[in-house]
Scaffold this motif. Structure first.
Motif, PDB file in Angstrom:
ATOM      1  N   LEU A 404       3.630   2.467   3.919  1.00  0.00           N
ATOM      2  CA  LEU A 404       2.846   2.351   5.160  1.00  0.00           C
ATOM      3  C   LEU A 404       1.383   2.005   4.886  1.00  0.00           C
ATOM      4  CD1 LEU A 404       4.270   5.491   7.028  1.00  0.00           C
ATOM      5  CD2 LEU A 404       4.985   3.102   7.281  1.00  0.00           C
ATOM      6  N   VAL A 405       1.105   1.444   3.727  1.00  0.00           N
ATOM      7  CA  VAL A 405      -0.273   1.255   3.289  1.00  0.00           C
ATOM      8  C   VAL A 405      -1.100   0.420   4.270  1.00  0.00           C
ATOM      9  CG1 VAL A 405       0.346  -0.713   1.807  1.00  0.00           C
ATOM     10  CG2 VAL A 405      -1.770   0.539   1.375  1.00  0.00           C
ATOM     11  N   LEU A 406      -0.508  -0.589   4.874  1.00  0.00           N
ATOM     12  CA  LEU A 406      -1.287  -1.448   5.765  1.00  0.00           C
ATOM     13  C   LEU A 406      -1.733  -0.708   7.020  1.00  0.00           C
ATOM     14  CD1 LEU A 406       0.723  -4.766   5.361  1.00  0.00           C
ATOM     15  CD2 LEU A 406      -1.554  -4.256   4.473  1.00  0.00           C
ATOM     16  N   GLU A 407      -0.991   0.309   7.413  1.00  0.00           N
ATOM     17  CA  GLU A 407      -1.431   1.170   8.511  1.00  0.00           C
ATOM     18  C   GLU A 407      -2.371   2.245   8.004  1.00  0.00           C
ATOM     19  OE1 GLU A 407      -0.935   0.837  11.810  1.00  0.00           O
ATOM     20  OE2 GLU A 407      -0.078  -1.101  11.235  1.00  0.00           O
ATOM     21  N   GLU A 408      -2.068   2.780   6.837  1.00  0.00           N
ATOM     22  CA  GLU A 408      -2.871   3.867   6.275  1.00  0.00           C
ATOM     23  C   GLU A 408      -4.322   3.438   6.039  1.00  0.00           C
ATOM     24  OE1 GLU A 408      -1.895   6.820   6.125  1.00  0.00           O
ATOM     25  OE2 GLU A 408       0.247   6.930   5.746  1.00  0.00           O
ATOM     26  N   VAL A 409      -4.534   2.216   5.532  1.00  0.00           N
ATOM     27  CA  VAL A 409      -5.897   1.796   5.188  1.00  0.00           C
ATOM     28  C   VAL A 409      -6.782   1.686   6.427  1.00  0.00           C
ATOM     29  CG1 VAL A 409      -5.253   0.624   3.056  1.00  0.00           C
ATOM     30  CG2 VAL A 409      -5.266  -0.663   5.195  1.00  0.00           C
ATOM     31  N   PHE A 431      -1.188   0.413  -4.158  1.00  0.00           N
ATOM     32  CA  PHE A 431      -1.935   0.951  -3.010  1.00  0.00           C
ATOM     33  C   PHE A 431      -3.415   0.622  -3.149  1.00  0.00           C
ATOM     34  CE2 PHE A 431      -1.801   4.132   0.479  1.00  0.00           C
ATOM     35  CZ  PHE A 431      -3.158   4.304   0.682  1.00  0.00           C
ATOM     36  N   SER A 432      -3.972   0.850  -4.324  1.00  0.00           N
ATOM     37  CA  SER A 432      -5.401   0.605  -4.547  1.00  0.00           C
ATOM     38  C   SER A 432      -5.751  -0.860  -4.341  1.00  0.00           C
ATOM     39  CB  SER A 432      -5.789   1.041  -5.966  1.00  0.00           C
ATOM     40  OG  SER A 432      -5.567   2.424  -6.162  1.00  0.00           O
ATOM     41  N   SER A 433      -4.894  -1.756  -4.831  1.00  0.00           N
ATOM     42  CA  SER A 433      -5.193  -3.186  -4.712  1.00  0.00           C
ATOM     43  C   SER A 433      -5.180  -3.627  -3.250  1.00  0.00           C
ATOM     44  CB  SER A 433      -4.188  -4.010  -5.526  1.00  0.00           C
ATOM     45  OG  SER A 433      -2.913  -4.070  -4.912  1.00  0.00           O
ATOM     46  N   ASN A 438      -8.306  -4.873   1.724  1.00  0.00           N
ATOM     47  CA  ASN A 438      -8.496  -4.627   3.157  1.00  0.00           C
ATOM     48  C   ASN A 438      -9.766  -3.826   3.443  1.00  0.00           C
ATOM     49  OD1 ASN A 438      -5.962  -5.470   4.997  1.00  0.00           O
ATOM     50  ND2 ASN A 438      -5.254  -4.975   2.925  1.00  0.00           N
ATOM     51  N   GLY A 439     -10.752  -3.954   2.554  1.00  0.00           N
ATOM     52  CA  GLY A 439     -12.083  -3.449   2.860  1.00  0.00           C
ATOM     53  C   GLY A 439     -12.451  -2.091   2.301  1.00  0.00           C
TER      54      GLY A 439
END
Length: 471
Positions: A404-409, A431-433, A438-439
């Motif tokens: 869910l990283v794109l929502e989490e960030v 995840f870090s990359s 994404n800012g």
């Protein structure tokens, strides 16, 4: 008779090659089909049939390409609908391959077209059952992937219960079960790392085959604790029902060598994604700003499918030297056919040019614990799956699962420093990359992940096997 399992670890997927008396069959082929053609030529046999156990969700099958190249007939069970020619087989229909035969058993439940194939040898004795995603070693297929408004998850689980009880359990104990997947696949919950077993042993050890399990309890067990399927699953099902670009065409385009200036121009184009597939250690030491890391030496293809939302995404590659074709092939296995080339000379060419580079700081597991203890680490993140987290985690570290990283960030603060761990150090770098792309300015990777953390001096940091840290 020759029977060989081709097992692909990245996808935890099994393809099967069977030959007898000059004829051969392939069950659930991967997209790169030349390996099967080469094997048939080596054995001096003709591929007669290509059997699909169902429309796979986790990879794009090579059945259409293989049929085009060999003239073999594609066979799929009842309820199948496609845009290409195939033989729709009936329940209990038998197909001969040389002196042996395969009989289709229609076993709906994972999907409604799901079928198993019972192998009988030259003497007519049952030898093996190719179960697709109906029966795994230690598990059964998830029933939620083909659910529709007219057919609920519970309905599919009920169909699977009867398929197992009525058609598979009555078979002889000595037959060998050959499933489509093993441990690591998202097509089930509790698959074994073993890739085959006797049916008799599965009757004793597989929870889903327990004689005492009622239909109601089976449905409850099967539908409890299922994680959402990866986003690419329905796209791969759709591709497996249609005709796709030739794998040869996809690979030819993807391994286009790009000079530095051309690569840089594409990297600056928002329509392109720079995908770096080197090791976590190489990526954290230096990378192209904005690039994503998904390393080849991990579950590469499933994470590509889970995280790159647009299956038609234009991708340019940073690869280890000599692994360009492998990268493009593994992208294509899950339907990512739009790789446009790779940087000649790899990251070294970018670095020596003097262009801007990015890096991710690493911290040891003990340094991470020490930072939690003295308060210098204020924003830790655990990127594992919910089941992993619930089986054991540090109370002071919240879960932000990688899938869910794109929502989490979107919920993270771009100015804060985040210390990120997974189980072993692969997913945390992914995840870090993506966070940095994404800012999120400051991401620190915990080396060795939770495995290393458990071996440290934890001091006052508490690990619990529950989500309730007050216990």
């Amino acid at each position: 008779m020759i029977l060989e399992q081709y097992y692909t670890k990245c996808l935890a997927q099994g393809t099967y090659y069977i030959s007898s008396n000059g004829e051969a069959a392939i069950i659930d082929p991967l997209r790169e089909v030349q390996q099967y053609i080469d094997r048939a030529e080596q054995d001096k046999v003709a591929i007669k049939y290509i059997f699909l156990t169902h429309f796979h969700a986790d990879f794009v099958s090579g059945h259409v390409d293989l049929a085009d190249k060999t003239g073999a007939t594609i066979v799929i069970g009842p309820n199948a609908v496609t845009s290409y020619a195939f033989a729709k087989a009936a329940h209990l229909q038998t197909f001969t391959i040389g002196g042996i035969s395969l009989q289709l058993l229609h076993t709906p439940g994972h999907t409604m077209e799901s079928s198993c194939y019972l192998l009988r040898d030259e003497q007519g004795k049952e030898q093996a059952l190719f179960t697709g995603d109906t029966l795994f070693i230690g598990d059964v297929g998830r029933p939620d992937l083909a659910a529709k408004s007219e057919l609920s998850v519970d309905d599919l689980a009920g169909h699977l219960y009867h398929s197992l009880r009525d058609l598979i359990l009555p078979l002889p104990d000595h037959i060998i079960i050959y499933p489509a997947h093993g441990a690591g696949s998202a097509c089930g919950k509790n698959m074994s790392a073993e890739t085959s077993d006797t049916l008799g042993n599965q009757k004793k050890t597989n929870y889903a085959l327990a004689p005492s399990l009622s239909k109601k309890d089976f449905i409850k067990e099967l539908t409890t604790g299922i994680e959402p399927p990866p986003a690419y699953f329905p796209k791969n099902v759709w591709m497996n029902k249609g005709v796709n670009s030739s794998i040869d065409e996809v690979i030819s385009r993807g391994i286009t060598p790009l000079k530095l200036a051309a690569f840089k121009a594409l990297a600056e184009d928002p329509e392109y994604l720079v995908l770096d597939v080197r090791s976590p250690q190489e990526y954290t030491a230096g990378s192209i700003p904005g690039s994503w890391f998904i390393g080849l030496d991990g579950q590469f293809a499933p994470w590509v499918g889970s995280l790159i939302e647009n299956i038609d995404q234009k991708i340019i590659l940073i690869t280890p030297e000599g692994r360009e074709k492998e990268t493009v092939t593994r992208l294509a296995r899950v339907g990512y056919d739009n790789a446009q080339g790779y940087l000649i000379g790899g990251f070294s060419a970018w670095k020596t040019s003097g262009f801007e580079i990015s890096s991710i700081e690493n911290v040891t597991a003990q340094g991470f614990i020490d930072g939690l203890e003295d308060g210098s680490i204020k924003n830790p993140i655990d990127t594992r799956r919910p089941g992993e987290y619930e089986s054991g985690h540090i109370c002071s570290v919240p879960l932000h699962t990688l899938s869910l990283v794109l929502e989490e960030v979107k919920r993270l603060n771009s100015e804060k420093i985040y210390h990120i761990h997974c189980a072993g150090g692969y997913r945390s770098v992914i995840f870090s990359s993506i966070a940095k792309a994404n800012g999120i300015k400051y991401a620190v990777n915990v080396e060795g992940g939770f495995g290393a953390i458990k071996k440290t001096n934890l001091k006052n940091q508490k690990i619990v096997a529950t989500s309730n840290c007050s216990l």
